[in-house]
Design an enzyme around this catalytic site. Structure first.
Site, PDB file in Angstrom:
ATOM      1  N   ASP A   1      49.757  42.939 -23.299  1.00 56.34           N
ATOM      2  CA  ASP A   1      50.047  41.907 -22.282  1.00 56.34           C
ATOM      3  C   ASP A   1      49.964  41.855 -20.898  1.00 56.34           C
ATOM      4  OD1 ASP A   1      50.092  44.752 -21.234  1.00 56.34           O
ATOM      5  OD2 ASP A   1      52.247  45.502 -21.418  1.00 56.34           O
TER       6      ASP A   1
ATOM      7  N   GLU B   1      48.325  43.487 -19.254  1.00 59.52           N
ATOM      8  CA  GLU B   1      48.344  44.710 -18.103  1.00 59.52           C
ATOM      9  C   GLU B   1      46.657  45.517 -17.957  1.00 59.52           C
ATOM     10  OE1 GLU B   1      49.705  49.584 -18.388  1.00 59.52           O
ATOM     11  OE2 GLU B   1      51.886  48.205 -18.968  1.00 59.52           O
TER      12      GLU B   1
ATOM     13  N   ASP C   1      40.529  21.044  12.715  1.00 55.78           N
ATOM     14  CA  ASP C   1      42.081  21.338  13.521  1.00 55.78           C
ATOM     15  C   ASP C   1      41.523  22.327  14.757  1.00 55.78           C
ATOM     16  OD1 ASP C   1      42.084  24.116  12.873  1.00 55.78           O
ATOM     17  OD2 ASP C   1      42.285  23.260  10.690  1.00 55.78           O
TER      18      ASP C   1
ATOM     19  N   LYS D   1      45.038  16.785  13.436  1.00 50.66           N
ATOM     20  CA  LYS D   1      45.681  16.099  12.561  1.00 50.66           C
ATOM     21  C   LYS D   1      47.002  16.621  13.438  1.00 50.66           C
ATOM     22  CE  LYS D   1      45.659  20.257   8.953  1.00 50.66           C
ATOM     23  NZ  LYS D   1      44.501  20.919  10.079  1.00 50.66           N
TER      24      LYS D   1
ATOM     25  N   ARG E   1      51.162  15.926  11.281  1.00 47.01           N
ATOM     26  CA  ARG E   1      51.953  16.314   9.288  1.00 47.01           C
ATOM     27  C   ARG E   1      53.166  15.614  10.259  1.00 47.01           C
ATOM     28  NH1 ARG E   1      49.177  18.913   5.642  1.00 47.01           N
ATOM     29  NH2 ARG E   1      46.835  20.456   6.625  1.00 47.01           N
TER      30      ARG E   1
ATOM     31  N   ASP F   1      34.716  24.816   8.308  1.00 41.02           N
ATOM     32  CA  ASP F   1      36.400  25.949   8.215  1.00 41.02           C
ATOM     33  C   ASP F   1      35.386  26.695   7.451  1.00 41.02           C
ATOM     34  OD1 ASP F   1      38.210  26.446   8.740  1.00 41.02           O
ATOM     35  OD2 ASP F   1      39.200  23.866   7.807  1.00 41.02           O
TER      36      ASP F   1
ATOM     37  N   ASP G   1      40.338  24.053   0.094  1.00 36.96           N
ATOM     38  CA  ASP G   1      41.570  24.294  -1.166  1.00 36.96           C
ATOM     39  C   ASP G   1      41.541  23.376  -2.022  1.00 36.96           C
ATOM     40  OD1 ASP G   1      43.186  25.177  -2.835  1.00 36.96           O
ATOM     41  OD2 ASP G   1      45.049  25.877  -1.580  1.00 36.96           O
ATOM     42  N   THR G   2      42.829  22.026  -1.309  1.00 35.15           N
ATOM     43  CA  THR G   2      42.357  20.935  -2.685  1.00 35.15           C
ATOM     44  C   THR G   2      41.721  20.406  -2.275  1.00 35.15           C
ATOM     45  OG1 THR G   2      43.715  20.270  -1.213  1.00 35.15           O
ATOM     46  CG2 THR G   2      44.757  21.639  -3.214  1.00 35.15           C
TER      47      THR G   2
ATOM     48  N   THR H   1      42.687  17.354   2.885  1.00 32.67           N
ATOM     49  CA  THR H   1      42.337  17.484   4.617  1.00 32.67           C
ATOM     50  C   THR H   1      40.403  16.882   5.154  1.00 32.67           C
ATOM     51  OG1 THR H   1      44.193  18.632   5.104  1.00 32.67           O
ATOM     52  CG2 THR H   1      42.483  18.701   7.485  1.00 32.67           C
TER      53      THR H   1
END
Length: 338
Positions: A46, A48, A181, A204, A206, A230, A234-235, A238
């Site tokens: 499961d 765990e 930033d 920047k 937003r 930086d 992540d994605t 920016t």
């Protein structure tokens, strides 16, 4: 006479290659074979988490090497359960070596009815029996104050400085450090000082979360080789947009140095298709095959720094000495070439 304990290492499933590299570097420093202790960290049907430590750890100085990266919840629980297993096995001291500290981005209440998960995670770690934290480039320095135990926050900037000095040898007069930033200015300024380079900022604005309405360059980047600095990518939205803006303002090249390559969702595709000439990340998060296969992504090792930090912690010597590029240079000798 007090017995000098040898540090013992254990790892979960978050970043086994880095844990193995740290053990090998410690073996080089010690002149004797340092191995990860024998344990299994597995799942029941499961999902765990189950941990069993096979080696005797009674009275030992234990170091758990475990980033709390994706899947963040699984890796965090592995860390907590390993700590509990070691505490109940009478380990003398438990230090969590967390190259990437997840949940650090939620370090304050930005609006009503939101959590401060960095503090919650800190409480959980202390309750699990962890007595010391060794990490790198926390998203916000004040997170150290969330713990009632010692926290050593290492920096990637000395390692990045060594890489930049090698990669841009003879071209340093054209290099400019960029903060993506306003909040990252202190981090960028620190690296700029190390290589004696000027600093500029991409500010920047937003309209709503996740959408950038406008970017403004503060400083003259014309004719410069720009290096964006930086802590987390992540994605990469920016980052790639900042690179485009810098090129539009006359930069000849754009490179990026990021401490933690989270690189989720469309990040790899964006970086591959971006105007960035290179993205340099550390191995604080285990790179995926897609990251390894990306032509413009390079990975610099953190094992020499973490190995020395673990040895200094175990020996009771200075960890802050590793903040200096000159101190780390011998540990990285031969690893950075122009």
């Amino acid at each position: 006479m007090a017995t000098i304990l040898e540090p013992k290492l254990i790892t979960g499933n978050a970043n086994k290659p880095l844990a193995g590299a740290i053990a090998r570097r410690m073996s080089m420093h010690r002149g004797s074979n340092v191995k990860l202790i024998d344990a299994r960290v597995e799942r029941f049907n499961d999902a765990e988490i189950f941990v069993e430590v096979y080696d005797n750890v009674r009275g030992e100085d234990m170091f758990i090497i475990q980033s709390t990266s994706n899947p963040a919840n699984d890796n965090l629980m592995e860390l907590l359960i390993m700590s509990d297993a070691l505490r109940r096995s009478s380990a003398s001291r438990i230090t969590a070596v967390i190259p990437y500290f997840g949940y650090a981005r939620q370090d304050r209440r930005t609006k009503a009815r939101t959590p401060i998960t960095a503090k919650l995670v800190a409480n959980m770690m202390v309750e699990a029996g962890i007595e010391r934290i060794l990490t790198m480039d926390l998203h916000a320095a004040q997170i150290q104050g969330f713990f009632d135990i010692p926290v050593d926050n290492l920096y990637a900037s000395p390692v990045f400085a060594l890489d930049i000095l090698a990669q841009f040898k003879g071209q340093l007069d054209d290099v400019m450090i960029i903060s993506p930033d306003v909040g990252g200015v202190a981090r960028a300024r620190e690296l700029a000082k190390r290589i004696n380079a000027p600093l500029a900022i991409v500010d920047k604005r937003r309209e709503k979360p996740g959408e950038i309405a406008e970017m403004t360059v503060i400083g003259n980047v014309e004719g410069k080789k720009c290096i964006i600095v930086d802590d987390i990518c992540d994605t990469a939205g920016t980052l790639c947009k900042a690179a485009e803006v810098l090129i539009e303002h006359g930069a000849t090249e754009v490179h990026s140095y990021i401490s933690h390559g989270v690189l989720s969702g469309p990040a790899i595709e964006r970086i591959t298709n971006s105007v960035m000439k290179s993205l340099v990340i550390t191995d604080s998060i285990e790179p995926t095959e897609a990251v390894k296969g990306a032509a413009n992504i390079r990975i610099v090792p953190t094992a020499p720094m973490f190995a020395q930090a673990i040895l200094n912690t175990a020996n009771g010597t200075s960890v802050s000495s590793l903040f200096e590029t000159e101190t780390l240079e011998p540990a990285y000798e031969g690893l950075f070439k122009a």
